[in-house]
Design a protein around this motif. Structure first.
Motif, PDB file in Angstrom:
ATOM      1  N   ASN A 285       0.810  -1.217   0.000  1.00  0.00           N
ATOM      2  CA  ASN A 285       0.000   0.000   0.000  1.00  0.00           C
ATOM      3  C   ASN A 285       0.845   1.269   0.000  1.00  0.00           C
ATOM      4  OD1 ASN A 285      -2.271  -1.601   0.100  1.00  0.00           O
ATOM      5  ND2 ASN A 285      -2.471  -1.476   2.314  1.00  0.00           N
ATOM      6  N   GLY A 286       2.166   1.114   0.095  1.00  0.00           N
ATOM      7  CA  GLY A 286       3.059   2.268   0.134  1.00  0.00           C
ATOM      8  C   GLY A 286       3.580   2.616  -1.244  1.00  0.00           C
ATOM      9  N   TYR A 287       4.815   3.088  -1.277  1.00  0.00           N
ATOM     10  CA  TYR A 287       5.439   3.480  -2.541  1.00  0.00           C
ATOM     11  C   TYR A 287       6.954   3.451  -2.374  1.00  0.00           C
ATOM     12  CZ  TYR A 287       5.961   8.043  -0.253  1.00  0.00           C
ATOM     13  OH  TYR A 287       6.272   9.042   0.617  1.00  0.00           O
ATOM     14  N   VAL A 288       7.671   3.581  -3.484  1.00  0.00           N
ATOM     15  CA  VAL A 288       9.123   3.702  -3.468  1.00  0.00           C
ATOM     16  C   VAL A 288       9.455   5.153  -3.799  1.00  0.00           C
ATOM     17  CG1 VAL A 288      11.289   2.942  -4.517  1.00  0.00           C
ATOM     18  CG2 VAL A 288       9.447   1.288  -4.128  1.00  0.00           C
ATOM     19  N   ASN A 289      10.242   5.793  -2.921  1.00  0.00           N
ATOM     20  CA  ASN A 289      10.577   7.195  -3.136  1.00  0.00           C
ATOM     21  C   ASN A 289      11.761   7.337  -4.107  1.00  0.00           C
ATOM     22  OD1 ASN A 289      12.911   6.722  -1.605  1.00  0.00           O
ATOM     23  ND2 ASN A 289      12.151   7.785   0.204  1.00  0.00           N
ATOM     24  N   VAL A 290      12.146   8.572  -4.393  1.00  0.00           N
ATOM     25  CA  VAL A 290      13.206   8.815  -5.379  1.00  0.00           C
ATOM     26  C   VAL A 290      14.568   8.316  -4.896  1.00  0.00           C
ATOM     27  CG1 VAL A 290      12.029  10.731  -6.518  1.00  0.00           C
ATOM     28  CG2 VAL A 290      13.570  11.194  -4.606  1.00  0.00           C
ATOM     29  N   GLN A 291      14.750   8.138  -3.601  1.00  0.00           N
ATOM     30  CA  GLN A 291      16.000   7.584  -3.079  1.00  0.00           C
ATOM     31  C   GLN A 291      16.050   6.062  -3.198  1.00  0.00           C
ATOM     32  OE1 GLN A 291      14.169   9.870  -1.114  1.00  0.00           O
ATOM     33  NE2 GLN A 291      15.470  11.582  -1.695  1.00  0.00           N
ATOM     34  N   GLY A 292      14.927   5.453  -3.594  1.00  0.00           N
ATOM     35  CA  GLY A 292      14.864   4.003  -3.705  1.00  0.00           C
ATOM     36  C   GLY A 292      14.456   3.301  -2.428  1.00  0.00           C
ATOM     37  N   ASP A 293      13.914   4.044  -1.473  1.00  0.00           N
ATOM     38  CA  ASP A 293      13.416   3.468  -0.227  1.00  0.00           C
ATOM     39  C   ASP A 293      11.948   3.114  -0.384  1.00  0.00           C
ATOM     40  OD1 ASP A 293      15.868   4.022   1.005  1.00  0.00           O
ATOM     41  OD2 ASP A 293      15.161   5.946   1.787  1.00  0.00           O
ATOM     42  N   ILE A 294      11.546   1.991   0.220  1.00  0.00           N
ATOM     43  CA  ILE A 294      10.121   1.689   0.272  1.00  0.00           C
ATOM     44  C   ILE A 294       9.549   2.450   1.463  1.00  0.00           C
ATOM     45  CG2 ILE A 294      10.373  -0.453   1.631  1.00  0.00           C
ATOM     46  CD1 ILE A 294       8.031  -1.562  -0.164  1.00  0.00           C
ATOM     47  N   VAL A 295       8.400   3.069   1.264  1.00  0.00           N
ATOM     48  CA  VAL A 295       7.787   3.925   2.276  1.00  0.00           C
ATOM     49  C   VAL A 295       6.442   3.309   2.675  1.00  0.00           C
ATOM     50  CG1 VAL A 295       6.956   6.248   2.819  1.00  0.00           C
ATOM     51  CG2 VAL A 295       8.876   5.943   1.229  1.00  0.00           C
ATOM     52  N   CYS A 296       6.282   3.041   3.955  1.00  0.00           N
ATOM     53  CA  CYS A 296       5.026   2.492   4.466  1.00  0.00           C
ATOM     54  C   CYS A 296       3.954   3.588   4.435  1.00  0.00           C
ATOM     55  CB  CYS A 296       5.215   1.975   5.886  1.00  0.00           C
ATOM     56  SG  CYS A 296       3.696   1.325   6.616  1.00  0.00           S
ATOM     57  N   ALA A 297       2.786   3.242   3.949  1.00  0.00           N
ATOM     58  CA  ALA A 297       1.701   4.210   3.825  1.00  0.00           C
ATOM     59  C   ALA A 297       1.126   4.641   5.180  1.00  0.00           C
ATOM     60  CB  ALA A 297       0.581   3.630   2.956  1.00  0.00           C
ATOM     61  N   LEU A 298       1.295   3.829   6.225  1.00  0.00           N
ATOM     62  CA  LEU A 298       0.653   4.134   7.501  1.00  0.00           C
ATOM     63  C   LEU A 298       1.344   5.278   8.252  1.00  0.00           C
ATOM     64  CD1 LEU A 298      -1.644   3.380   9.409  1.00  0.00           C
ATOM     65  CD2 LEU A 298      -0.102   1.703  10.455  1.00  0.00           C
ATOM     66  N   HIS A 299       2.634   5.130   8.539  1.00  0.00           N
ATOM     67  CA  HIS A 299       3.358   6.143   9.313  1.00  0.00           C
ATOM     68  C   HIS A 299       4.532   6.758   8.556  1.00  0.00           C
ATOM     69  CE1 HIS A 299       1.550   3.715  12.708  1.00  0.00           C
ATOM     70  NE2 HIS A 299       1.084   4.936  12.932  1.00  0.00           N
ATOM     71  N   ARG A 300       4.663   6.419   7.280  1.00  0.00           N
ATOM     72  CA  ARG A 300       5.712   6.957   6.402  1.00  0.00           C
ATOM     73  C   ARG A 300       7.127   6.550   6.810  1.00  0.00           C
ATOM     74  NH1 ARG A 300       1.614   7.457   3.766  1.00  0.00           N
ATOM     75  NH2 ARG A 300       0.684   9.398   3.121  1.00  0.00           N
ATOM     76  N   TYR A 301       7.264   5.400   7.487  1.00  0.00           N
ATOM     77  CA  TYR A 301       8.608   4.895   7.780  1.00  0.00           C
ATOM     78  C   TYR A 301       9.223   4.457   6.463  1.00  0.00           C
ATOM     79  CZ  TYR A 301       7.823   4.724  12.857  1.00  0.00           C
ATOM     80  OH  TYR A 301       7.585   5.038  14.173  1.00  0.00           O
ATOM     81  N   LYS A 302      10.528   4.692   6.324  1.00  0.00           N
ATOM     82  CA  LYS A 302      11.234   4.408   5.076  1.00  0.00           C
ATOM     83  C   LYS A 302      12.315   3.355   5.313  1.00  0.00           C
ATOM     84  CE  LYS A 302      10.512   9.147   3.711  1.00  0.00           C
ATOM     85  NZ  LYS A 302      11.082  10.468   3.794  1.00  0.00           N
ATOM     86  N   PHE A 303      12.459   2.462   4.317  1.00  0.00           N
ATOM     87  CA  PHE A 303      13.425   1.374   4.430  1.00  0.00           C
ATOM     88  C   PHE A 303      14.192   1.217   3.123  1.00  0.00           C
ATOM     89  CE2 PHE A 303       9.748   0.553   7.045  1.00  0.00           C
ATOM     90  CZ  PHE A 303      10.302   0.273   8.282  1.00  0.00           C
ATOM     91  N   ASN A 304      15.512   1.042   3.236  1.00  0.00           N
ATOM     92  CA  ASN A 304      16.348   0.788   2.079  1.00  0.00           C
ATOM     93  C   ASN A 304      16.015  -0.595   1.544  1.00  0.00           C
ATOM     94  OD1 ASN A 304      18.896  -0.485   0.858  1.00  0.00           O
ATOM     95  ND2 ASN A 304      19.403   1.691   0.887  1.00  0.00           N
ATOM     96  N   LEU A 305      15.699  -0.699   0.267  1.00  0.00           N
ATOM     97  CA  LEU A 305      15.290  -1.979  -0.320  1.00  0.00           C
ATOM     98  C   LEU A 305      16.431  -2.982  -0.449  1.00  0.00           C
ATOM     99  CD1 LEU A 305      12.748  -0.757  -2.996  1.00  0.00           C
ATOM    100  CD2 LEU A 305      12.284  -2.381  -1.141  1.00  0.00           C
ATOM    101  N   GLU A 306      17.662  -2.524  -0.451  1.00  0.00           N
ATOM    102  CA  GLU A 306      18.794  -3.449  -0.547  1.00  0.00           C
ATOM    103  C   GLU A 306      19.213  -3.982   0.815  1.00  0.00           C
ATOM    104  OE1 GLU A 306      22.047  -2.693  -3.217  1.00  0.00           O
ATOM    105  OE2 GLU A 306      20.874  -1.141  -4.218  1.00  0.00           O
ATOM    106  N   THR A 307      19.261  -3.113   1.817  1.00  0.00           N
ATOM    107  CA  THR A 307      19.779  -3.501   3.133  1.00  0.00           C
ATOM    108  C   THR A 307      18.698  -3.728   4.181  1.00  0.00           C
ATOM    109  OG1 THR A 307      19.964  -1.224   3.928  1.00  0.00           O
ATOM    110  CG2 THR A 307      21.851  -2.127   2.690  1.00  0.00           C
ATOM    111  N   GLY A 308      17.519  -3.159   3.978  1.00  0.00           N
ATOM    112  CA  GLY A 308      16.459  -3.222   4.968  1.00  0.00           C
ATOM    113  C   GLY A 308      16.589  -2.175   6.062  1.00  0.00           C
TER     114      GLY A 308
END
Length: 116
Positions: A59-82
């Motif tokens: 339900n989130g999105y991937v931002n321009v930095q390449g992080d996946i962003v959770c739609a609920l609280h906007r926490y961001k995670f690097n897709l390569e390292t987590g």
């Protein structure tokens, strides 16, 4: 420590995956629910739910930095390292994805506790 992985075919071509408008798809493979992110010509895999509040990452999105962003609280995670890039300290479990001659595969650790 060298991790032993089992490789599972997830698609012959990325277009077989049911990506939403944000290029995220949720799949089940080897008993695990994963979120697959398509970023340009690469695929990334992580657990399907945010480690903070268990909201579906599809339900989130991937931002321009390449992080996946959770739609609920906007926490961001690097897709390569987590790594949690917004600093809250919640790591996201990621899985390696490989493109091979016969399709796209995700690597899942053998014998891991509770799927971590």
């Amino acid at each position: 420590m060298n991790k032993q992985r089992e490789w599972h075919l997830i698609a012959l071509h990325p277009n077989e995956l049911n990506f939403n408008a944000e290029n995220l798809a949720e799949i089940k493979v080897a008993g695990k629910h994963l979120c697959i992110a398509r970023v340009k010509d690469r695929l990334f895999a992580c657990t399907a739910k945010c480690p903070h509040a268990a909201h579906p990452l599809v339900n989130g999105y991937v931002n321009v930095q390449g992080d996946i962003v959770c739609a609920l609280h906007r926490y961001k995670f690097n897709l390569e390292t987590g790594k949690n890039t917004t600093g809250e300290g919640y790591p996201l479990k990621t899985y390696p994805v490989e493109e091979r001659e016969d399709g796209w595969y995700v690597g899942i650790e053998k014998g891991s506790w509770f799927g971590f």
